[in-house]
Design a protein around this motif. Structure first.
Motif, PDB file in Angstrom:
ATOM      1  N   CYS A 120      11.205  -1.648   5.406  1.00 61.99           N
ATOM      2  CA  CYS A 120      10.577  -2.944   5.142  1.00 61.99           C
ATOM      3  C   CYS A 120      11.537  -3.856   4.378  1.00 61.99           C
ATOM      4  O   CYS A 120      11.928  -3.562   3.244  1.00 61.99           O
ATOM      5  N   ARG A 121      11.910  -4.955   4.982  1.00 61.63           N
ATOM      6  CA  ARG A 121      12.866  -5.873   4.370  1.00 61.63           C
ATOM      7  C   ARG A 121      12.229  -6.760   3.302  1.00 61.63           C
ATOM      8  O   ARG A 121      12.942  -7.396   2.534  1.00 61.63           O
ATOM      9  N   LYS A 122      10.905  -6.815   3.261  1.00 58.93           N
ATOM     10  CA  LYS A 122      10.216  -7.596   2.234  1.00 58.93           C
ATOM     11  C   LYS A 122      10.222  -6.890   0.887  1.00 58.93           C
ATOM     12  O   LYS A 122       9.888  -7.493  -0.134  1.00 58.93           O
ATOM     13  N   LEU A 123      10.591  -5.620   0.892  1.00 58.19           N
ATOM     14  CA  LEU A 123      10.525  -4.792  -0.308  1.00 58.19           C
ATOM     15  C   LEU A 123      11.937  -4.462  -0.774  1.00 58.19           C
ATOM     16  O   LEU A 123      12.734  -3.919  -0.011  1.00 58.19           O
ATOM     17  N   SER A 124      12.254  -4.796  -2.021  1.00 61.43           N
ATOM     18  CA  SER A 124      13.578  -4.483  -2.559  1.00 61.43           C
ATOM     19  C   SER A 124      13.655  -3.003  -2.925  1.00 61.43           C
ATOM     20  O   SER A 124      12.629  -2.317  -3.082  1.00 61.43           O
ATOM     21  N   HIS A 125      14.881  -2.503  -3.097  1.00 59.05           N
ATOM     22  CA  HIS A 125      15.060  -1.118  -3.536  1.00 59.05           C
ATOM     23  C   HIS A 125      14.385  -0.896  -4.889  1.00 59.05           C
ATOM     24  O   HIS A 125      13.751   0.136  -5.122  1.00 59.05           O
ATOM     25  N   ARG A 126      14.534  -1.877  -5.773  1.00 60.95           N
ATOM     26  CA  ARG A 126      13.957  -1.749  -7.117  1.00 60.95           C
ATOM     27  C   ARG A 126      12.437  -1.670  -7.048  1.00 60.95           C
ATOM     28  O   ARG A 126      11.816  -0.787  -7.681  1.00 60.95           O
ATOM     29  N   HIS A 141       0.786  -1.234   0.000  1.00 61.89           N
ATOM     30  CA  HIS A 141       0.000   0.000   0.000  1.00 61.89           C
ATOM     31  C   HIS A 141       0.817   1.283   0.000  1.00 61.89           C
ATOM     32  O   HIS A 141       0.232   2.369   0.099  1.00 61.89           O
ATOM     33  N   TYR A 142       2.138   1.199  -0.120  1.00 64.36           N
ATOM     34  CA  TYR A 142       2.925   2.434  -0.053  1.00 64.36           C
ATOM     35  C   TYR A 142       2.565   3.377  -1.199  1.00 64.36           C
ATOM     36  O   TYR A 142       2.524   4.601  -1.017  1.00 64.36           O
ATOM     37  N   GLY A 143       2.290   2.831  -2.361  1.00 67.23           N
ATOM     38  CA  GLY A 143       1.903   3.680  -3.488  1.00 67.23           C
ATOM     39  C   GLY A 143       0.642   4.474  -3.200  1.00 67.23           C
ATOM     40  O   GLY A 143       0.527   5.651  -3.596  1.00 67.23           O
ATOM     41  N   ASP A 144      -0.317   3.868  -2.496  1.00 65.68           N
ATOM     42  CA  ASP A 144      -1.541   4.587  -2.118  1.00 65.68           C
ATOM     43  C   ASP A 144      -1.211   5.749  -1.180  1.00 65.68           C
ATOM     44  O   ASP A 144      -1.800   6.830  -1.289  1.00 65.68           O
ATOM     45  N   LEU A 145      -0.274   5.512  -0.270  1.00 63.39           N
ATOM     46  CA  LEU A 145       0.149   6.565   0.652  1.00 63.39           C
ATOM     47  C   LEU A 145       0.764   7.739  -0.114  1.00 63.39           C
ATOM     48  O   LEU A 145       0.462   8.908   0.165  1.00 63.39           O
ATOM     49  N   VAL A 146       1.605   7.431  -1.095  1.00 63.72           N
ATOM     50  CA  VAL A 146       2.220   8.484  -1.910  1.00 63.72           C
ATOM     51  C   VAL A 146       1.142   9.280  -2.649  1.00 63.72           C
ATOM     52  O   VAL A 146       1.190  10.521  -2.702  1.00 63.72           O
ATOM     53  N   ARG A 194      11.239   1.633  -5.612  1.00 59.08           N
ATOM     54  CA  ARG A 194      11.332   2.727  -6.582  1.00 59.08           C
ATOM     55  C   ARG A 194      10.204   2.643  -7.600  1.00 59.08           C
ATOM     56  O   ARG A 194       9.599   3.672  -7.952  1.00 59.08           O
ATOM     57  N   ILE A 195       9.899   1.454  -8.076  1.00 63.25           N
ATOM     58  CA  ILE A 195       8.807   1.286  -9.037  1.00 63.25           C
ATOM     59  C   ILE A 195       7.490   1.723  -8.422  1.00 63.25           C
ATOM     60  O   ILE A 195       6.674   2.414  -9.057  1.00 63.25           O
ATOM     61  N   MET A 196       7.258   1.345  -7.165  1.00 60.15           N
ATOM     62  CA  MET A 196       6.014   1.684  -6.486  1.00 60.15           C
ATOM     63  C   MET A 196       5.857   3.198  -6.343  1.00 60.15           C
ATOM     64  O   MET A 196       4.791   3.761  -6.633  1.00 60.15           O
TER      65      MET A 196
END
Length: 298
Positions: free
Chosen positions: A255-261, A231-236, A264-266
């Motif tokens: 969040c360790r479940k989420l890669s840098h790539r 849901h980070y994209g919704d927050l943005v 960034r896409i999100m």
């Protein structure tokens, strides 16, 4: 053979910004001590371990070098506060002040699992201060004890500090006072950040900069779940609806479940046309590159 504690400590101190007495000394495997992390908060030392004990020889080196020493076990299922293990008697205050890049903060070893500031965000706090100018309006969501707000206010901005917990907002006010900032000249809002962002958008209340550093998981009073990796994209998107033209976002997560790539896409998908800049973690965190952070400029 791992370097001695004294050698590592000296190298960290040598690289610190001026007027900084709080930093990471040992960052796990990168410094030869897997699952062991040591932070200095002023004259206090906090040893954090995950699924291991403190090596006796290392502990002896720390005790000979440091003032009060505390130990915390890293366990997401049982978040206990640090316990004193050396030089910390009943007369040792649990609350004390530190300084970071000339900015003062209240630390509390008895407050719980976190002590009042996240040292890995030091460089990002400096960037926020540099991005602020007198007259700017800055919103700090999920603000915890308001460290980003203090830096923004020192840059001349009028800040809004938003957190779900009233004790954190009270702590943030104390941090303002420690830096000769008048809290009553700023705003402090208690409540869910997602709901407040919707409210600000309806009120057409806008900001020149917004800091987004949410917990990896939360649930609102109605039971609605927020997960960073989903849901980070919704927050943005909600934040952009409250942003002045030409404004900026500081988007961050550990969040360790989420890669840098994927992070960034999100963020890029939610902020089309914006310029996204990634900066590395502070030099005293050479281990796992877990902190994802993007400065998003429109």
């Amino acid at each position: 053979m791992p370097r001695t504690y004294q050698d590592i400590l000296a190298s960290r101190i040598a690289g610190l910004p001026e007027n900084t007495d709080s930093f990471r000394v040992i960052d796990g495997e990168a410094d030869g001590y897997p699952n062991l992390f040591i932070d200095r908060f002023g004259d206090r030392t906090l040893i954090s371990t995950r699924d291991r004990d403190i090596p006796h020889q290392l502990l002896q080196q720390i005790v000979s070098e440091a003032g009060p020493v505390y130990h915390k076990r890293l366990d997401q299922d049982d978040k206990q506060p640090p316990v004193p293990i050396a030089h910390a008697g009943d007369s040792t205050p649990l609350q004390f002040h530190i300084v970071e890049q000339g900015v003062r903060f209240l630390i509390d070893m008895g407050a719980g699992y976190s002590q009042g500031i996240f040292l890995d965000q030091r460089d990002n706090r400096r960037r926020v201060r540099q991005a602020c100018r007198p007259g700017m309006r800055i919103l700090n969501t999920f603000a915890y004890t308001g460290a980003f707000s203090v830096y923004a206010a020192l840059g001349g901005a009028i800040t809004t500090t938003l957190d779900l917990a009233q004790p954190c907002l009270d702590w943030a006010r104390q941090n303002f006072l420690l830096n000769a900032l008048e809290p009553d000249e700023h705003y402090f809002c208690k409540g869910d950040a997602l709901h407040w962002l919707d409210r600000f958008a309806k009120q057409q209340r806008t900001f020149h900069g917004i800091i987004l550093d949410p917990p990896t998981f939360s649930r609102d009073k109605n039971g609605k779940v927020f997960r960073v990796e989903c849901h980070y994209g919704d927050l943005v998107s909600k934040a952009i609806a409250c942003l002045e033209p030409g404004g900026w976002l500081l988007c961050s997560t550990n969040c360790r479940k989420l890669s840098h790539r994927d992070f960034r896409i999100m963020v890029a998908s939610a902020a089309p046309g914006a310029d996204l800049r990634h900066d590395p973690m502070p030099f005293d965190f050479p281990g796992e590159d877990y902190l994802k952070c993007l400065f998003v400029q429109f």
